[in-house]
Scaffold this motif. Sequence first.
Motif, short mmCIF file in Angstrom:
data_model
loop_
_atom_site.label_atom_id
_atom_site.label_comp_id
_atom_site.label_asym_id
_atom_site.label_seq_id
_atom_site.Cartn_x
_atom_site.Cartn_y
_atom_site.Cartn_z
N LEU A 115 0.84 -1.18 -0.13
CA LEU A 115 -0.09 0.03 0.04
C LEU A 115 0.81 1.08 -0.05
CD1 LEU A 115 -2.61 1.23 0.12
CD2 LEU A 115 -2.50 1.21 2.49
N GLY A 116 0.83 2.17 -1.10
CA GLY A 116 1.54 3.15 -1.29
C GLY A 116 0.88 4.34 -1.45
N GLU A 117 1.64 5.48 -1.27
CA GLU A 117 0.84 6.57 -1.12
C GLU A 117 0.49 7.07 -2.82
OE1 GLU A 117 0.86 11.29 0.61
OE2 GLU A 117 2.52 10.12 0.85
N GLU A 118 1.54 6.91 -3.62
CA GLU A 118 1.08 7.26 -4.94
C GLU A 118 0.34 6.40 -5.74
OE1 GLU A 118 1.77 10.22 -5.09
OE2 GLU A 118 3.11 10.29 -3.49
N PHE A 119 0.28 4.95 -5.52
CA PHE A 119 0.02 3.86 -6.32
C PHE A 119 -1.15 3.20 -5.85
CE2 PHE A 119 4.15 4.54 -8.25
CZ PHE A 119 3.66 5.16 -9.66
N GLY A 120 -1.46 3.39 -4.43
CA GLY A 120 -2.34 2.83 -3.92
C GLY A 120 -2.43 1.14 -3.40
N ALA A 121 -3.24 0.31 -3.40
CA ALA A 121 -3.02 -0.83 -2.95
C ALA A 121 -2.87 -2.00 -3.77
CB ALA A 121 -4.26 -1.16 -2.04
N THR A 122 -1.90 -2.84 -3.77
CA THR A 122 -1.78 -4.01 -4.75
C THR A 122 -1.60 -5.28 -3.92
OG1 THR A 122 0.55 -3.64 -4.80
CG2 THR A 122 -0.95 -2.78 -6.67
N GLY A 123 -2.18 -6.43 -4.46
CA GLY A 123 -2.25 -7.61 -3.77
C GLY A 123 -2.89 -7.80 -2.58
N GLU A 124 -2.98 -9.03 -2.04
CA GLU A 124 -3.87 -9.47 -1.05
C GLU A 124 -2.82 -10.19 0.09
OE1 GLU A 124 -7.34 -11.24 -2.46
OE2 GLU A 124 -8.13 -9.39 -3.21
N GLY A 125 -3.73 -10.08 1.23
CA GLY A 125 -3.06 -11.04 2.29
C GLY A 125 -2.69 -10.49 3.66
N PRO A 126 -2.29 -11.34 4.78
CA PRO A 126 -2.33 -10.57 5.95
C PRO A 126 -1.05 -9.57 6.08
CG PRO A 126 -1.51 -12.88 6.13
CD PRO A 126 -1.91 -12.58 4.70
N TRP A 168 3.06 -4.29 3.31
CA TRP A 168 3.98 -3.16 3.29
C TRP A 168 3.59 -1.52 2.82
CZ3 TRP A 168 9.03 -4.04 5.06
CH2 TRP A 168 9.24 -5.51 4.97
N THR A 169 3.64 -0.81 3.70
CA THR A 169 3.26 0.51 3.54
C THR A 169 4.41 1.58 3.18
OG1 THR A 169 3.23 1.63 6.00
CG2 THR A 169 1.33 0.14 5.27
N LEU A 170 4.26 2.48 2.20
CA LEU A 170 5.23 3.28 1.71
C LEU A 170 4.68 4.35 1.57
CD1 LEU A 170 6.28 0.76 -1.42
CD2 LEU A 170 7.19 0.51 1.09
N ASP A 171 5.74 5.47 1.85
CA ASP A 171 5.43 6.76 1.70
C ASP A 171 7.07 7.24 1.36
OD1 ASP A 171 4.88 9.32 1.52
OD2 ASP A 171 4.02 9.77 3.54
N PRO A 172 7.17 7.36 -0.02
CA PRO A 172 8.74 7.72 -0.51
C PRO A 172 9.35 8.78 0.09
CG PRO A 172 7.17 7.66 -2.12
CD PRO A 172 6.34 7.21 -1.01
N ILE A 173 8.49 9.95 -0.09
CA ILE A 173 8.72 11.30 0.54
C ILE A 173 7.52 11.93 1.39
CG2 ILE A 173 9.62 13.53 -0.15
CD1 ILE A 173 10.88 12.64 -2.33
N ALA A 212 0.46 9.01 23.11
CA ALA A 212 0.51 9.80 22.01
C ALA A 212 -0.62 9.62 21.29
CB ALA A 212 1.87 9.34 20.94
N LEU A 213 -1.09 10.77 20.53
CA LEU A 213 -2.05 10.96 19.80
C LEU A 213 -1.73 10.89 18.41
CD1 LEU A 213 -4.19 13.49 22.05
CD2 LEU A 213 -4.51 11.07 21.98
N ALA A 214 -2.42 9.81 17.57
CA ALA A 214 -2.02 9.84 16.14
C ALA A 214 -3.13 9.90 15.30
CB ALA A 214 -1.28 8.41 15.87
N ARG A 215 -3.00 10.52 14.20
CA ARG A 215 -4.05 10.53 13.21
C ARG A 215 -3.45 10.42 11.80
NH1 ARG A 215 -3.65 15.87 10.79
NH2 ARG A 215 -2.21 17.28 12.28
N GLY A 216 -4.40 9.97 10.95
CA GLY A 216 -3.97 9.50 9.54
C GLY A 216 -3.27 8.32 9.31
N PHE A 217 -3.49 7.54 8.20
CA PHE A 217 -3.11 6.28 8.02
C PHE A 217 -1.35 6.32 7.99
CE2 PHE A 217 -1.15 3.07 5.15
CZ PHE A 217 -1.64 1.98 5.79
N TRP A 218 -0.64 7.28 7.50
CA TRP A 218 0.52 7.24 7.09
C TRP A 218 1.36 7.32 8.38
CZ3 TRP A 218 1.26 4.88 2.87
CH2 TRP A 218 0.30 4.99 1.83
N SER A 219 1.04 8.57 9.16
CA SER A 219 1.49 8.81 10.42
C SER A 219 1.30 7.61 11.43
CB SER A 219 0.80 9.74 11.24
OG SER A 219 0.80 11.16 10.41
N ARG A 220 0.14 7.05 11.51
CA ARG A 220 -0.15 5.59 12.42
C ARG A 220 0.80 4.51 12.29
NH1 ARG A 220 -4.07 5.14 15.90
NH2 ARG A 220 -4.27 2.78 15.27
#
Length: 242
Positions: free
Chosen positions: A80-91, A94-99, A215-223
Amino acid sequence: MPSNSSGAVVKSPPVSRQHDLEIAIRLADLASDAALRWFRSPELGVEKKADGSVVTTADVEIEQMLRDELARICPKDAVLGEEFGATGEGPRVWTLDPIDGTGGFVAGNTEWATLIALVEEDVPVVGVVSRPARGTRWWASEGSGAFKDGQPVRVSETQRLAEAVLLEDFRVSVGRRLDTNPMTVLARASAGVRPWMDLYDLLPGGGWLGRCRLALARGFWSRSLFIGVHRHRGGWEMDRPP
């Protein structure tokens, strides 16, 4: 939970995340090197997304590179990446935010980072936060604790809110009526309140969080990234109330 012949509960051995952490650090190295090559480059292309946020050629190129690397070494894992969204399935995802902090990246300041995390069964188990322009990195993995530039880090041992410092993003709170802002209740019960300006103030050595357990977290990438580091160094977190 499994049990032995006598009926006693047998705890499963802890899962080793060393291999996953090594993969995450490998991805972080690739992302950091590529981002530094684009940083302050006159050839950097900049566009605006439909939501008004900024995206650069570096964001797109780096995320695609990381996806290609994961496809090679972890073909069964989802991404799951910020620029290209979700690909693949499973438990395992990998979450990616390149910049993270593209605006600062474009402006040529050092207020940006690369974010890599592994989430398994909706739980962050590995997290790597790199600030390439500052030469700083935090990482954590389940069962192994958290580190900044190779040195172990932990949250404060403070147990009582009355003795704790509360960190709040006042850019979000400003304009809210005090009588309806849920943060007001926590602020009044704490030893003091300090502002934080970005996610990295909340990491050890980046600001105040070495003195905090909550801590208080908000937003997927931050969390995904923040919790991946914060939880594995002794802290806990909660969602910011709406």
